[in-house]
Design a protein around this motif. Structure first.
Motif, PDB file in Angstrom:
ATOM      1  N   ILE A  77       0.860  -1.181   0.000  1.00 53.00           N
ATOM      2  CA  ILE A  77       0.000   0.000   0.000  1.00 53.00           C
ATOM      3  C   ILE A  77       0.897   1.231   0.000  1.00 53.00           C
ATOM      4  N   SER A  78       0.731   2.083  -0.998  1.00 52.50           N
ATOM      5  CA  SER A  78       1.619   3.232  -1.161  1.00 52.50           C
ATOM      6  C   SER A  78       1.271   4.361  -0.207  1.00 52.50           C
ATOM      7  N   GLY A  79       2.112   5.393  -0.236  1.00 54.16           N
ATOM      8  CA  GLY A  79       1.805   6.626   0.460  1.00 54.16           C
ATOM      9  C   GLY A  79       0.740   7.415  -0.278  1.00 54.16           C
ATOM     10  N   SER A  80       0.339   8.551   0.318  1.00 53.17           N
ATOM     11  CA  SER A  80      -0.717   9.363  -0.279  1.00 53.17           C
ATOM     12  C   SER A  80      -0.771  10.726   0.396  1.00 53.17           C
ATOM     13  N   ARG A  81      -1.231  11.724  -0.346  1.00 51.65           N
ATOM     14  CA  ARG A  81      -1.482  13.039   0.253  1.00 51.65           C
ATOM     15  C   ARG A  81      -2.790  13.063   1.030  1.00 51.65           C
ATOM     16  N   HIS A  82      -3.618  12.027   0.856  1.00 47.20           N
ATOM     17  CA  HIS A  82      -4.918  11.959   1.515  1.00 47.20           C
ATOM     18  C   HIS A  82      -4.763  11.548   2.976  1.00 47.20           C
ATOM     19  N   LEU A 102      -5.871  -9.344   6.344  1.00 49.03           N
ATOM     20  CA  LEU A 102      -5.213  -9.637   7.612  1.00 49.03           C
ATOM     21  C   LEU A 102      -5.994 -10.636   8.456  1.00 49.03           C
ATOM     22  N   GLU A 103      -7.296 -10.611   8.357  1.00 47.08           N
ATOM     23  CA  GLU A 103      -8.120 -11.462   9.217  1.00 47.08           C
ATOM     24  C   GLU A 103      -8.526 -12.784   8.562  1.00 47.08           C
ATOM     25  N   GLU A 104      -8.572 -12.824   7.219  1.00 42.46           N
ATOM     26  CA  GLU A 104      -9.146 -13.997   6.566  1.00 42.46           C
ATOM     27  C   GLU A 104      -8.279 -14.605   5.472  1.00 42.46           C
ATOM     28  N   GLN A 105      -7.147 -13.990   5.150  1.00 40.20           N
ATOM     29  CA  GLN A 105      -6.310 -14.493   4.067  1.00 40.20           C
ATOM     30  C   GLN A 105      -4.889 -14.706   4.581  1.00 40.20           C
ATOM     31  N   ASP A 106      -4.643 -15.827   5.226  1.00 36.31           N
ATOM     32  CA  ASP A 106      -3.339 -16.086   5.827  1.00 36.31           C
ATOM     33  C   ASP A 106      -2.210 -16.130   4.804  1.00 36.31           C
ATOM     34  N   ARG A 107      -2.529 -16.451   3.553  1.00 39.49           N
ATOM     35  CA  ARG A 107      -1.485 -16.636   2.544  1.00 39.49           C
ATOM     36  C   ARG A 107      -0.910 -15.314   2.039  1.00 39.49           C
ATOM     37  N   ILE A 108      -1.725 -14.274   1.978  1.00 41.09           N
ATOM     38  CA  ILE A 108      -1.312 -13.014   1.365  1.00 41.09           C
ATOM     39  C   ILE A 108      -0.723 -12.074   2.412  1.00 41.09           C
ATOM     40  N   ARG A 109       0.474 -11.580   2.144  1.00 39.16           N
ATOM     41  CA  ARG A 109       1.173 -10.726   3.088  1.00 39.16           C
ATOM     42  C   ARG A 109       0.979  -9.245   2.724  1.00 39.16           C
ATOM     43  N   VAL A 110       1.101  -8.405   3.729  1.00 35.83           N
ATOM     44  CA  VAL A 110       0.773  -6.987   3.575  1.00 35.83           C
ATOM     45  C   VAL A 110       1.974  -6.122   3.936  1.00 35.83           C
ATOM     46  N   ILE A 111       2.304  -5.176   3.046  1.00 36.11           N
ATOM     47  CA  ILE A 111       3.353  -4.195   3.259  1.00 36.11           C
ATOM     48  C   ILE A 111       2.706  -2.814   3.206  1.00 36.11           C
ATOM     49  N   GLY A 112       2.985  -1.971   4.199  1.00 40.42           N
ATOM     50  CA  GLY A 112       2.412  -0.635   4.219  1.00 40.42           C
ATOM     51  C   GLY A 112       3.490   0.429   4.327  1.00 40.42           C
ATOM     52  N   VAL A 113       3.362   1.494   3.540  1.00 39.55           N
ATOM     53  CA  VAL A 113       4.332   2.588   3.537  1.00 39.55           C
ATOM     54  C   VAL A 113       3.606   3.915   3.764  1.00 39.55           C
ATOM     55  N   CYS A 114       3.968   4.634   4.823  1.00 31.38           N
ATOM     56  CA  CYS A 114       3.419   5.941   5.185  1.00 31.38           C
ATOM     57  C   CYS A 114       1.886   5.873   5.288  1.00 31.38           C
ATOM     58  N   PHE A 115       1.147   6.444   4.354  1.00 24.94           N
ATOM     59  CA  PHE A 115      -0.306   6.310   4.342  1.00 24.94           C
ATOM     60  C   PHE A 115      -0.695   4.836   4.442  1.00 24.94           C
ATOM     61  N   GLY A 116       0.038   3.971   3.740  1.00 22.74           N
ATOM     62  CA  GLY A 116      -0.240   2.536   3.794  1.00 22.74           C
ATOM     63  C   GLY A 116      -0.020   1.955   5.173  1.00 22.74           C
ATOM     64  N   HIS A 117       1.023   2.404   5.853  1.00 23.81           N
ATOM     65  CA  HIS A 117       1.298   2.031   7.247  1.00 23.81           C
ATOM     66  C   HIS A 117       0.112   2.431   8.132  1.00 23.81           C
ATOM     67  N   GLN A 118      -0.411   3.628   7.900  1.00 12.23           N
ATOM     68  CA  GLN A 118      -1.541   4.111   8.684  1.00 12.23           C
ATOM     69  C   GLN A 118      -2.825   3.332   8.367  1.00 12.23           C
ATOM     70  N   ILE A 119      -3.012   2.975   7.103  1.00 10.10           N
ATOM     71  CA  ILE A 119      -4.179   2.169   6.726  1.00 10.10           C
ATOM     72  C   ILE A 119      -4.131   0.809   7.427  1.00 10.10           C
ATOM     73  N   VAL A 120      -2.947   0.225   7.509  1.00  7.58           N
ATOM     74  CA  VAL A 120      -2.810  -1.046   8.232  1.00  7.58           C
ATOM     75  C   VAL A 120      -3.177  -0.852   9.698  1.00  7.58           C
ATOM     76  N   GLY A 121      -2.668   0.217  10.316  1.00 10.65           N
ATOM     77  CA  GLY A 121      -3.028   0.489  11.710  1.00 10.65           C
ATOM     78  C   GLY A 121      -4.528   0.631  11.888  1.00 10.65           C
ATOM     79  N   ARG A 122      -5.160   1.388  10.995  1.00  7.43           N
ATOM     80  CA  ARG A 122      -6.616   1.572  11.072  1.00  7.43           C
ATOM     81  C   ARG A 122      -7.341   0.245  10.885  1.00  7.43           C
ATOM     82  N   ALA A 123      -6.896  -0.557   9.923  1.00  7.85           N
ATOM     83  CA  ALA A 123      -7.527  -1.856   9.684  1.00  7.85           C
ATOM     84  C   ALA A 123      -7.381  -2.785  10.879  1.00  7.85           C
TER      85      ALA A 123
END
Length: 253
Positions: A77-82, A102-123
Motif C-alpha cells: 500500500i503506497s503513500g498518499s497526500r490523503h 489480515l483477518e481472513e487471508q493467511d497466505r497473502i502478506r501486507v506491506i504498508g508505507v506511510c499512508f499505507g502504514h496508517q491504513i494497516v493500523g486503522r484496519a
C-alpha cells in the motif's frame, strides 16, 4: 514464499509532474525500489531486478481497482497526500480490503508505507489521526528496536519522511520496529503477515525536492520549514535496505 513474488502495488495517489514523467505513477516508483532491493539481497539465482519479481499496479483511488487474490502473494500500500483517517468511500473500501486480508487471508502478506502504514493500523483497530507534533519531512533518523535492527540489518535507519498524520498505538500482536521524537510508531511487524514503515523508502532526493517545492509554493511549508527540510534532502538514506527487508519478509517461511 518462493519466487516469483507476485506483488500488487496499491496506488493511493498520483505523483507530481516531474516524478510522474519519470516513473509513470507510484507503482513505477516502487517497482524501481523493489528491483534495487532485490539486487541488494545478493541472491541473483533467487530474486533480482531481472528475475523473481512479478509486480502489478492498481489505482485504488480513481478506479477503485483491486487484484484478484488468487493471482497475488502480497500487497504493498503506497503513500498518499490523503488522510488515512477520513471516511471517504475509496479509503473505507481500502481499509476493509486490508482488514479482510489480515483477518481472513493467511497466505497473502501486507506491506504498508506511510499512508499505507496508517491504513494497516486503522484496519487493525488502532487510532490513526493528525499528529500533535507537526510534520516530519526529508531524511530523518529513526531509532530502531531490536526487531527493527534485525529486520533492516541496520543500527539506525535513515529514511525520507513526508507526513503529518500518524498511528498512535501499536495493534495487539505486532512487534515494534522504530520510533522518533515526533512519531512513536515508525514501523510494525508480524511474522508472515505484515510489515510497515511510516517513512518513505521509495522516495529519492528528486521526488522529495519536488514535493517540498510544491508545498512551499502552496503555503503548506513556511520558509523556515522548507529550508530546514531542504538542508537534509540530499542526505544518505536507507531506502534500498528497507526494500531488501520487505523482500526478506516475503521470502521467509
Amino acid at each position: 514464499m518462493k519466487p516469483p513474488l507476485r506483488i500488487a502495488i496499491l496506488e493511493c495517489d498520483t505523483p507530481l509532474t516531474r516524478t510522474k514523467s519519470k516513473y509513470g505513477g507510484y507503482g513505477g516508483v516502487f517497482k524501481s525500489l523493489l528491483e534495487a532491493g532485490a539486487d541488494a539481497l545478493g541472491q541473483p539465482d533467487l530474486v533480482s531486478s531481472k528475475k523473481g519479481l512479478d509486480i502489478t499496479k492498481y489505482d485504488v483511488v480513481n478506479e477503485e481497482r483491486y487484484p484478484t487474490l488468487g493471482n497475488i502473494d502480497a500487497v504493498l500500500i503506497s503513500g498518499s497526500r490523503h488522510n488515512s483517517f477520513e471516511n471517504v468511500p475509496w479509503i473505507v473500501k481500502l481499509v476493509e480490503f486490508i482488514r479482510h486480508l489480515l483477518e481472513e487471508q493467511d497466505r497473502i502478506r501486507v506491506i504498508g508505507v506511510c499512508f499505507g502504514h496508517q491504513i494497516v493500523g486503522r484496519a487493525m483497530g488502532v487510532r490513526v489521526d493528525r499528529s500533535d507534533r507537526g510534520w516530519e519531512t526529508s531524511v530523518t533518523p529513526v531509532n530502531l528496536t531490536k526487531k527493527g535492527k534485525d529486520l533492516f540489518k541496520l543500527d539506525k535507519l535513515m529514511i525520507h519522511q513526508m507526513h503529518k498524520d500518524m498511528v498512535y498505538d501499536y495493534p495487539p500482536g505486532v512487534e515494534e520496529l522504530g520510533y522518533t521524537e515526533r512519531c512513536a510508531v515508525q514501523g510494525m511487524y508480524r511474522k508472515g503477515r505484515v510489515i510497515t514503515v511510516q517513512g518513505h523508502p521509495e522516495f529519492t532526493r528528486d521526488i522529495v525536492t519536488e514535493l517540498l517545492e510544491t508545498r512551499h509554493n502552496q503555503g503548506i511549508f513556511d520558509d523556515k520549514a522548507f529550508e530546514e527540510a531542504m538542508s537534509r534532502v540530499a542526505n544518505r538514506h536507507d531506502g534500498v535496505a528497507v526494500a531488501s527487508a520487505f523482500l526478506r519478509f516475503l521470502l521467509e517461511d
